[in-house]
Motif scaffolding. Structure first.
Motif, PDB file in Angstrom:
ATOM      1  N   GLU A   1       0.829  -1.204   0.000  1.00 20.35           N
ATOM      2  CA  GLU A   1       0.000   0.000   0.000  1.00 20.35           C
ATOM      3  C   GLU A   1       0.865   1.257   0.000  1.00 20.35           C
ATOM      4  N   LEU A   2       1.957   1.254   0.737  1.00 19.21           N
ATOM      5  CA  LEU A   2       2.857   2.411   0.751  1.00 19.21           C
ATOM      6  C   LEU A   2       3.505   2.618  -0.623  1.00 19.21           C
ATOM      7  N   GLU A   3       3.871   1.528  -1.292  1.00 23.41           N
ATOM      8  CA  GLU A   3       4.435   1.637  -2.635  1.00 23.41           C
ATOM      9  C   GLU A   3       3.406   2.205  -3.608  1.00 23.41           C
ATOM     10  N   ARG A   4       2.169   1.780  -3.477  1.00 25.12           N
ATOM     11  CA  ARG A   4       1.091   2.292  -4.317  1.00 25.12           C
ATOM     12  C   ARG A   4       0.895   3.791  -4.072  1.00 25.12           C
ATOM     13  N   LEU A   5       0.909   4.193  -2.819  1.00 20.76           N
ATOM     14  CA  LEU A   5       0.773   5.613  -2.491  1.00 20.76           C
ATOM     15  C   LEU A   5       1.945   6.421  -3.043  1.00 20.76           C
ATOM     16  N   ASP A   6       3.149   5.839  -3.033  1.00 20.01           N
ATOM     17  CA  ASP A   6       4.317   6.518  -3.618  1.00 20.01           C
ATOM     18  C   ASP A   6       4.097   6.799  -5.101  1.00 20.01           C
ATOM     19  N   ARG A   7       3.561   5.807  -5.825  1.00 25.80           N
ATOM     20  CA  ARG A   7       3.298   5.987  -7.265  1.00 25.80           C
ATOM     21  C   ARG A   7       2.232   7.066  -7.497  1.00 25.80           C
ATOM     22  N   LEU A   8       1.182   7.040  -6.693  1.00 21.60           N
ATOM     23  CA  LEU A   8       0.128   8.051  -6.825  1.00 21.60           C
ATOM     24  C   LEU A   8       0.666   9.447  -6.509  1.00 21.60           C
ATOM     25  N   GLU A   9       1.513   9.529  -5.507  1.00 24.34           N
ATOM     26  CA  GLU A   9       2.092  10.821  -5.137  1.00 24.34           C
ATOM     27  C   GLU A   9       2.979  11.356  -6.262  1.00 24.34           C
ATOM     28  N   ALA A  10       3.770  10.484  -6.867  1.00 30.18           N
ATOM     29  CA  ALA A  10       4.629  10.904  -7.980  1.00 30.18           C
ATOM     30  C   ALA A  10       3.786  11.430  -9.136  1.00 30.18           C
TER      31      ALA A  10
ATOM     32  N   LEU B   1      -2.735  15.305  -3.275  1.00 27.10           N
ATOM     33  CA  LEU B   1      -1.530  15.039  -2.477  1.00 27.10           C
ATOM     34  C   LEU B   1      -1.850  15.030  -0.981  1.00 27.10           C
ATOM     35  N   LEU B   2      -2.718  15.943  -0.562  1.00 25.31           N
ATOM     36  CA  LEU B   2      -3.123  15.959   0.847  1.00 25.31           C
ATOM     37  C   LEU B   2      -3.859  14.675   1.224  1.00 25.31           C
ATOM     38  N   LYS B   3      -4.716  14.191   0.348  1.00 22.97           N
ATOM     39  CA  LYS B   3      -5.431  12.938   0.613  1.00 22.97           C
ATOM     40  C   LYS B   3      -4.450  11.767   0.689  1.00 22.97           C
ATOM     41  N   ILE B   4      -3.463  11.760  -0.181  1.00 19.14           N
ATOM     42  CA  ILE B   4      -2.449  10.693  -0.156  1.00 19.14           C
ATOM     43  C   ILE B   4      -1.665  10.760   1.152  1.00 19.14           C
ATOM     44  N   GLN B   5      -1.293  11.975   1.577  1.00 19.74           N
ATOM     45  CA  GLN B   5      -0.564  12.131   2.839  1.00 19.74           C
ATOM     46  C   GLN B   5      -1.409  11.678   4.027  1.00 19.74           C
ATOM     47  N   GLU B   6      -2.698  12.000   4.007  1.00 20.85           N
ATOM     48  CA  GLU B   6      -3.589  11.571   5.093  1.00 20.85           C
ATOM     49  C   GLU B   6      -3.676  10.052   5.143  1.00 20.85           C
ATOM     50  N   ARG B   7      -3.795   9.428   3.971  1.00 18.36           N
ATOM     51  CA  ARG B   7      -3.876   7.964   3.912  1.00 18.36           C
ATOM     52  C   ARG B   7      -2.591   7.338   4.424  1.00 18.36           C
ATOM     53  N   ARG B   8      -1.444   7.895   4.031  1.00 19.16           N
ATOM     54  CA  ARG B   8      -0.160   7.371   4.489  1.00 19.16           C
ATOM     55  C   ARG B   8      -0.038   7.511   6.014  1.00 19.16           C
ATOM     56  N   ALA B   9      -0.449   8.649   6.548  1.00 13.50           N
ATOM     57  CA  ALA B   9      -0.380   8.874   7.991  1.00 13.50           C
ATOM     58  C   ALA B   9      -1.256   7.867   8.741  1.00 13.50           C
TER      59      ALA B   9
END
Length: 164
Positions: free
Chosen positions: A76-85, A124-132
């Motif tokens: 999931e963290l790798e997926r979030l990294d791709r979405l963030e990029a 990006l904020l939503k991705i950061q919230e999900r990662r947190a």
């Protein structure tokens, strides 16, 4: 064989799992998956009680779930990294305003369009919230509060006064 009371314990009193114990726990889980009862597993592995067999299987299941959870979290963290990029690419790209299929100009220059950049920021904020959340960064922390005897007495007195 040894019972759970005879097993080695660490300095904090917690059960220390050795390689041989881990192997026996795994064998208990394997036998349980074959439909063996806990008393039968305990007898087979030399444990005194069915609870020893049950606890062994429980330890294996808990560890298996933890390992699977770690793998899922990593994916999931790798997926979030791709979405963030991808969102960052949208954020830094130049956007121009288009209306009815035509570029909108202002004084002979294409009019910038901030909407895609603002949408990328929201994403990006939503991705950061999900990662947190995934990493437990927003989890509340427990605070230890100690009350001195003097403060406890003052608190009791205040409660009595409020009760009057």
């Amino acid at each position: 064989m040894t019972s759970s009371q005879d097993r080695p314990r660490g300095g904090d009193g917690q059960f220390v799992r050795s390689l041989s114990t881990a192997e026996r726990d795994a064998e208990a889980a394997r036998l349980r998956s074959l439909g063996w009862s806990y008393p039968r597993i305990a007898a087979e592995l030399g444990w005194k009680t069915r609870a020893d067999a049950h606890n062994a299987v429980k330890r294996v299941l808990k560890e298996t779930v933890r390992e699977a959870g770690d793998d899922v979290r990593t994916l999931e963290l790798e997926r979030l990294d791709r979405l963030e990029a991808a969102a960052n690419e949208v954020l830094v790209r130049q956007h121009i305003t288009v209306s009815h299929g035509k570029i909108v100009y202002h004084e002979d220059e294409p009019l910038p369009d901030d909407a895609p950049s603002l949408q990328a920021i929201d994403r990006l904020l939503k991705i950061q919230e999900r990662r947190a959340r995934l990493l437990g960064l927003d989890a509340s922390t427990k605070q230890a509060i100690t009350i001195t005897p003097e403060r406890a007495a003052a608190l009791e007195q205040l409660v009595e006064e409020l009760g009057e």
